[in-house]
Design a protein around this motif. Structure first.
Motif, mmCIF file in Angstrom:
data_model
loop_
_atom_site.group_PDB
_atom_site.id
_atom_site.type_symbol
_atom_site.label_atom_id
_atom_site.label_comp_id
_atom_site.label_asym_id
_atom_site.label_seq_id
_atom_site.Cartn_x
_atom_site.Cartn_y
_atom_site.Cartn_z
ATOM 1 N N ARG A 120 0.811 -1.221 0.000
ATOM 2 C CA ARG A 120 0.000 0.000 0.000
ATOM 3 C C ARG A 120 0.846 1.273 0.000
ATOM 4 N NH1 ARG A 120 -2.431 -0.637 4.683
ATOM 5 N NH2 ARG A 120 -1.007 0.769 5.784
ATOM 6 N N ASP A 121 1.885 1.279 0.856
ATOM 7 C CA ASP A 121 2.629 2.529 1.099
ATOM 8 C C ASP A 121 4.056 2.528 0.566
ATOM 9 O OD1 ASP A 121 0.386 3.502 2.494
ATOM 10 O OD2 ASP A 121 1.046 2.497 4.323
ATOM 11 N N ALA A 125 8.027 2.758 3.955
ATOM 12 C CA ALA A 125 7.111 2.471 5.061
ATOM 13 C C ALA A 125 7.283 1.039 5.551
ATOM 14 C CB ALA A 125 5.671 2.715 4.622
#
Length: 327
Positions: A120-121, A125
């Motif tokens: 997702r990031d 991250a």
């Protein structure tokens, strides 16, 4: 029912609660108290013993003796008082304490969170996320190294986080479980080979090695046994385990890591940076294919499969002993 049978029931209940609930952040955990005790002992014994390498060692030795005995002693006192009050009060508290000795759900959640954050990031991250689970430096890890570290963490903690506590709890209940958790917590807090803990943490690290010696090997064999059931390569897991199970500075870590590497056909371990210093660790397994996000889920499946197998066998054997032996 006898005390032994109720203790076995508590262990089973504790595992089931862990599978369903995990470790809620709002719930006080015994390991937090153990950690505070370790910190207090370190401050006290560093003052009490001479400020030398020898003094640090004996201060650490005193900590390594006191903390597990105190953890087990307090647990025994609480459970003994509840047993005198009511057997079912004992079962309730014993089940809660056994639950908090297991870490299967928490480990799976945290490992899958690394994958979710990565997807997702992005990589930066994910580096921060895996940094919460491992002791190595994570600022410069590649995506492959992040996934490798996550699989290694799940594989190693199959023993440390689930099966080792189980093997201590089957004969001794929550008293044995908290005794083990104290040893394991000490190792995670002070069992480092850095300037601060090279001598103070040595006894804790050696005690952790001894406490995990049998559980690590039992865990490895259980993982090999369940690998084919999970659609993984049990034959290759056994082959790599036989070849690579000693390829680690720890006498125990490579036991389960080598099984995971073989079952998944990936390469684990290799050079890593700790506190700014590069450590040339040998690789485990074969790089038959690049490691991928799905391998984290497969490692978690090995964790649960081996745990359920050993819990079933241990509980069955113990209940048979209790039944035929009259315990």
């Amino acid at each position: 029912m006898t005390l032994f049978r109720l203790t076995l029931l508590s262990v089973l209940a504790g595992f089931l609660i862990d599978c369903l609930v995990g470790d809620p952040h709002w719930l006080p955990h015994p390991v937090m108290l153990i950690g505070k005790g370790i910190s207090l002992c370190e401050k006290a014994f560093r003052r009490l013993f001479p400020n030398t390498d020898r003094g640090a060692f004996f201060g650490g030795l005193a900590t390594a003796i006191l903390i597990p005995l105190l953890s087990a002693g307090v647990t025994f006192g609480v459970l003994f008082g509840l047993w005198k009050l009511s057997p079912w009060a004992y079962v309730a508290m014993s089940s809660i304490l056994c639950w908090q000795c297991f870490a299967a759900r928490c480990l799976k959640t945290e490992a899958c969170r690394v994958v979710a954050v990565l997807e997702r990031d992005g990589l930066e991250a994910a580096r921060r996320q895996i940094g919460m689970l491992v002791g190595r430096d994570t600022d410069a890890l590649t995506e492959e190294q992040v996934l490798r570290a996550t699989v290694e963490t799940v594989a190693e903690n199959t023993s440390d986080g689930v099966i080792a506590p189980l093997l201590f709890m089957i004969p001794f209940g929550a008293v044995g479980g908290l005794f083990y958790k104290a040893i394991n917590t000490m190792d995670s807090m002070i069992g480092y080979k850095n300037e601060r803990y090279l001598y103070f943490g040595r006894a804790a690290a050696k005690l952790d090695d001894a406490a995990n010696f049998l559980p690590a090997r039992v865990s490895a064999l259980a993982m090999i046994a369940v690998a084919p059931i999970l659609g993984l390569d049990g034959k290759n897991a056994f082959r790599v385990w036989k070849r690579d199970r000693r390829r680690h500075a720890s006498p125990n870590s490579a036991q389960t890591e080598s099984v995971a590497a073989g079952a998944l056909h990936v390469e684990l371990n290799g050079p890593a940076s700790y506190f700014g210093r590069l450590v040339d660790k040998p690789t485990i397994g074969d790089a038959d294919r690049p490691i991928e996000c799905a391998d984290v889920g497969r490692a978690c499946a090995l964790l649960y499969g081996a745990s359920v197998l050993l819990l079933t066998l241990s509980e069955a054997a113990a209940f048979a002993l209790a039944f035929f032996g009259g315990f």
